[in-house]
Design an enzyme around this catalytic site. Structure first.
Site, PDB file in Angstrom:
ATOM      1  N   HIS A 158      45.185  59.349  64.442  1.00  0.00           N
ATOM      2  CA  HIS A 158      46.692  58.272  64.533  1.00  0.00           C
ATOM      3  C   HIS A 158      47.078  59.375  63.667  1.00  0.00           C
ATOM      4  CE1 HIS A 158      45.462  54.714  65.965  1.00  0.00           C
ATOM      5  NE2 HIS A 158      46.129  54.920  66.625  1.00  0.00           N
ATOM      6  N   LYS A 162      51.976  56.598  60.203  1.00  0.00           N
ATOM      7  CA  LYS A 162      51.692  55.298  60.951  1.00  0.00           C
ATOM      8  C   LYS A 162      50.872  54.591  59.775  1.00  0.00           C
ATOM      9  CE  LYS A 162      48.073  52.374  63.446  1.00  0.00           C
ATOM     10  NZ  LYS A 162      49.410  51.894  63.989  1.00  0.00           N
TER      11      LYS A 162
END
Length: 269
Positions: A158, A162
């Site tokens: 990700h 995040k």
């Protein structure tokens, strides 16, 4: 003629919020009526459409204290656990249903959400894309067939911003596998670190995590035996698949009374 479902969005200025609003406005069955930010935000009172670059749409940014009972039918929330629990209080008070895309909840927080589902209808999912929910089904079937003969690893990637790890989707994949194998995910997980790790335990799920750049989301599950390896991968090219799934969920849950649901209910999987 059916009325459009009126949707409220929390965090409308963030990346996911912007995508949700654009998709809501493009969907003939929904329209945005509330855009909620935190108290004292500098953009309160401005048109959210103008702020996100789609032109004025007649919806002014407001804070959570200004939510009124008749403003919306369903709330879509992609924020943080503490914020979600506050918005749940509002939805419960006004008997409005909610779609939750927030991840990183503790067990205690999940229990709170479950308790609210006795009074309102709630959809909670770690990932609203149709593709990832099909992946869950593929993982379940693969685990049933070769899980006992494989080392199983989950690799997730990700963007650098995040804040929770592993991702909610990776944990849900782990839960799918654990249920099939009759394992306890909390006890039967390996998080790889440097150093002498010892021989790999066969009856555990390995997790590898990458946070880098602007990666929207990529999840790979590896089933490795002595003779062969199977990799099942889902890659999100952008957040539109999440937005479409969340809006599909909002339309689905609009007329529900109470209960806790997920994307398998929405997609009839």
């Amino acid at each position: 003629m059916n009325k459009k479902t009126r949707i409220a969005i929390t965090g409308p200025i963030g990346r996911m919020g912007r995508m949700l609003i654009k998709e809501i406005q493009n969907n003939k069955h929904s329209h945005l009526t509330v855009a909620v930010v935190q108290k004292k935000h500098q953009l309160i009172g401005q048109d959210i459409g103008r702020i996100i670059g789609i032109g004025e749409i007649g919806v002014l940014i407001s804070d959570e204290l200004n939510i009124k009972k008749n403003d919306f039918d369903v709330l879509i929330d992609f924020t943080r656990p503490a914020g979600t629990l506050e918005y749940l209080k509002y939805c419960n008070k006004f008997k409005k249903n909610i779609v939750i895309g927030t991840t990183g909840f503790s067990k205690e927080e999940i229990d709170i959400i479950k308790s609210y589902s006795q009074k309102i209808a709630i959809i909670i999912a770690s990932n609203f894309s149709i593709g990832i929910n099909l992946l869950f089904q593929l993982i379940k079937k693969t685990t049933q067939i070769i899980g006992k003969d494989s080392d199983i690893n989950i690799l997730e990637y990700h963007h650098r911003n995040k804040i929770d790890a592993p991702s909610g989707t990776a944990l849900e994949i782990g839960e799918v596998i654990s249920k099939v194998m009759n394992w306890n995910l909390n006890q039967d997980s390996i998080y790889y670190q440097k150093g002498i790790t010892g021989i790999r335990d066969a009856k555990k799920i390995g997790f590898s995590i990458v946070r880098a750049g602007n990666i929207v989301g990529k999840h790979t599950v590896m089933f490795s035996s002595y003779d062969e390896e199977i990799k099942i991968t889902h890659t999100a090219s952008n957040r539109m698949s999440f937005a479409r799934g969340a809006i599909q969920s909002a339309l689905w849950i609009h007329k529900k009374n109470t209960g806790l649901f997920d994307m398998t209910d929405v997609l009839s999987l």
